[in-house]
Design a protein around this motif. Sequence first.
Motif, PDB file in Angstrom:
ATOM      1  N   GLN A   1       0.697  -1.377   0.490  1.00 62.77           N
ATOM      2  CA  GLN A   1      -0.401  -0.193   0.645  1.00 62.77           C
ATOM      3  C   GLN A   1       0.716   0.966  -0.270  1.00 62.77           C
ATOM      4  O   GLN A   1       1.998   1.447   0.157  1.00 62.77           O
ATOM      5  N   TYR A   2       0.417   2.466  -0.542  1.00 63.90           N
ATOM      6  CA  TYR A   2       1.131   3.810  -1.099  1.00 63.90           C
ATOM      7  C   TYR A   2       0.637   5.103  -0.004  1.00 63.90           C
ATOM      8  O   TYR A   2      -0.583   4.801   0.067  1.00 63.90           O
ATOM      9  N   ASP A   3       0.877   4.842   1.226  1.00 66.81           N
ATOM     10  CA  ASP A   3       0.976   6.062   2.395  1.00 66.81           C
ATOM     11  C   ASP A   3       0.704   7.062   1.323  1.00 66.81           C
ATOM     12  O   ASP A   3      -0.156   8.546   2.013  1.00 66.81           O
ATOM     13  N   CYS A   4       1.549   7.822   0.843  1.00 67.74           N
ATOM     14  CA  CYS A   4       1.947   8.998  -0.467  1.00 67.74           C
ATOM     15  C   CYS A   4       0.172   8.846  -1.156  1.00 67.74           C
ATOM     16  O   CYS A   4       1.143  10.210  -2.403  1.00 67.74           O
ATOM     17  N   ARG A   5       0.039   8.429  -1.268  1.00 65.57           N
ATOM     18  CA  ARG A   5      -0.690   7.885  -3.046  1.00 65.57           C
ATOM     19  C   ARG A   5      -1.672   9.345  -2.862  1.00 65.57           C
ATOM     20  O   ARG A   5      -1.015   9.764  -4.414  1.00 65.57           O
ATOM     21  N   ASP A   6      -2.284   9.895  -2.139  1.00 67.75           N
ATOM     22  CA  ASP A   6      -3.312  10.744  -2.328  1.00 67.75           C
ATOM     23  C   ASP A   6      -2.647  12.479  -2.714  1.00 67.75           C
ATOM     24  O   ASP A   6      -2.768  13.207  -3.549  1.00 67.75           O
ATOM     25  N   HIS A   7      -0.749  12.235  -1.675  1.00 67.25           N
ATOM     26  CA  HIS A   7      -0.512  13.410  -2.227  1.00 67.25           C
ATOM     27  C   HIS A   7       0.212  13.303  -3.566  1.00 67.25           C
ATOM     28  O   HIS A   7       0.350  14.386  -4.287  1.00 67.25           O
ATOM     29  N   VAL A   8       0.651  12.656  -3.944  1.00 63.29           N
ATOM     30  CA  VAL A   8       1.314  12.215  -5.052  1.00 63.29           C
ATOM     31  C   VAL A   8       0.288  12.362  -6.561  1.00 63.29           C
ATOM     32  O   VAL A   8       0.639  13.549  -7.726  1.00 63.29           O
ATOM     33  N   LEU A   9      -0.733  11.814  -6.653  1.00 64.94           N
ATOM     34  CA  LEU A   9      -2.166  12.119  -6.683  1.00 64.94           C
ATOM     35  C   LEU A   9      -2.241  13.204  -7.466  1.00 64.94           C
ATOM     36  O   LEU A   9      -2.849  14.179  -8.427  1.00 64.94           O
ATOM     37  N   LYS A  10      -2.541  14.796  -6.567  1.00 64.41           N
ATOM     38  CA  LYS A  10      -2.703  15.612  -6.464  1.00 64.41           C
ATOM     39  C   LYS A  10      -1.796  16.267  -6.803  1.00 64.41           C
ATOM     40  O   LYS A  10      -2.241  17.498  -7.671  1.00 64.41           O
ATOM     41  N   THR A  11      -0.125  15.993  -6.393  1.00 61.92           N
ATOM     42  CA  THR A  11       0.991  17.459  -6.848  1.00 61.92           C
ATOM     43  C   THR A  11       1.098  16.642  -8.198  1.00 61.92           C
ATOM     44  O   THR A  11       1.909  17.392  -8.715  1.00 61.92           O
ATOM     45  N   ARG A  12       1.256  15.464  -8.376  1.00 66.03           N
ATOM     46  CA  ARG A  12       1.961  15.200  -9.918  1.00 66.03           C
ATOM     47  C   ARG A  12       1.097  13.877 -11.321  1.00 66.03           C
ATOM     48  O   ARG A  12       1.228  14.567 -12.588  1.00 66.03           O
ATOM     49  N   GLY A  13      -0.234  13.828 -10.415  1.00 65.59           N
ATOM     50  CA  GLY A  13      -1.492  13.892 -11.800  1.00 65.59           C
ATOM     51  C   GLY A  13      -1.415  11.846 -11.446  1.00 65.59           C
ATOM     52  O   GLY A  13      -0.261  11.585 -10.829  1.00 65.59           O
ATOM     53  N   GLU A  14      -2.396  11.093 -11.885  1.00 66.91           N
ATOM     54  CA  GLU A  14      -2.607   9.801 -11.870  1.00 66.91           C
ATOM     55  C   GLU A  14      -1.360   8.911 -13.028  1.00 66.91           C
ATOM     56  O   GLU A  14      -0.742   8.139 -12.780  1.00 66.91           O
ATOM     57  N   SER A  15      -0.797   9.671 -13.911  1.00 67.86           N
ATOM     58  CA  SER A  15       0.314   8.628 -15.039  1.00 67.86           C
ATOM     59  C   SER A  15       1.558   9.074 -14.518  1.00 67.86           C
ATOM     60  O   SER A  15       2.370   7.800 -14.594  1.00 67.86           O
ATOM     61  N   ASP A  16       1.748   9.808 -13.555  1.00 62.19           N
ATOM     62  CA  ASP A  16       3.145   9.805 -12.885  1.00 62.19           C
ATOM     63  C   ASP A  16       3.032   9.164 -12.313  1.00 62.19           C
ATOM     64  O   ASP A  16       3.861   7.897 -11.279  1.00 62.19           O
TER      65      ASP A  16
END
Length: 458
Positions: A367-382
């Motif tokens: 599981q990825y604890d930083c999932r929401d942060h990365v999705l918000k700042t980098r986008g789904e493709s990244d």
Amino acid sequence: MLESTAPHENRAFIDRHPVVDQCRSVWQEFNLRIPQIAFYPDTVIPHSRYFREVFSVVDNNDIDAVLLTNERQSFGLERFRSARDLFLVPVVNISGKPSVVADVDFSLKDPKSWVETASCIRKFRDRRARLSSRFLSPTAPAVRMMAYLFVSGEDLTPVRQPNSPYYYAYKGFSNTASATMVAEALANKGWLERSFFERYYKCAGCQSHRLTVREECPACRSPQLAEADLIHHYSCAQLSPEAEFRRGTALICPKCSKQLRHYGKDYDKPGQIQVCARCKNTTSEPVIGFLCQDCGMHVTGDAVSVADVFSYSLSNQSTALLSNDGEDINRFPIAQLRYLPEELQKKIAQLSSLTGAASDFTLAEVQYDCRDHVLKTRGESDFIAMRKLLADNLQGILGEVASVYSSREREYVLFFGCDESGFTAYLKEALDHAESVLSDKLNPTLLVLWGTREKALS
């Protein structure tokens, strides 16, 4: 209405009381002895002598039910039942007030409740007789929950409870947070099946679900907004709230200082706008905010956390396990297979015969604890690209010791061995190495779904 019995009145008179005789006849209709009970928490209650004739109070463990006398103290019921090994008998609520932890309500004044109580006690008794002897004295919370669901014949269902910080509680369990954690762990391992019940928003500070939803000023986040009519002055195109035009009883344009006299000729009112009383900002699109009613924490609408609530039912395999002494506890839960990538399903089917015990393997979910942060700042493709790179790196580090499988949402690691504790420590170190080359942190964590050396239900 029942009347109090004076201390000097003898037992024979009590036995002749219609309530006692009528209720005892209900027990007989359900082929029950006079139910043997333990009071919790109080033993001195209104009409106590009648209750002691309708039920039989005993000090041993041959108990048919626990009588809840004070629902306000139900938080200690779990400890009481644990101390006396009473998790597999129903809780009968005689407090006169609603209780989530009770299996049935009983009132001396309500003959219908006598029938419901008798039916409940009989159901628990009959289903206890079908329960595998391995689970008759459950100690681990997960085993207790499964055994309770089996003997009660009910799903673990949320009940709305406004006085709880979660707004719900689980029937039969006084500690909502603990019950949710246990149920989720069992569902992750395939022993329980989830069904969506409700969606709440939760406070990031105290996890409470008691959040006030409100429209707020986008400039200062104040909820003190008021609707105001917009005025459009035709000749100079000024568009402002009516308050800016109002001069006593007259309407004076704040831009060109002309007086507006005729609606439809000089001006119109094209709509409304929200005006903030704190900062005077105007907006046609207020933002959504949340305020926790328990700790006072504020969170914006785009940052609030979602909390989905589920009901849980025993899977077919767990029902077979609970009712059959010969059922193998080390068999991989069939219900869990459908959540896994197809290739991983086939591999587990090879390793673990569905009619026999599981081979020695450990399955963990990443599981990825930083999932929401990365999705918000980098986008789904990244985020997807970073996941793929981490999975490739991880497989390279693990080599033939384990296999990495990916689904749309997450990664799984299948370890061919039975030393779960050693494997998880090794895998955590491998995850850290695999993540070190990424351009951003995913903070991967492990959830062990299956380990044959662990107790399968713990």
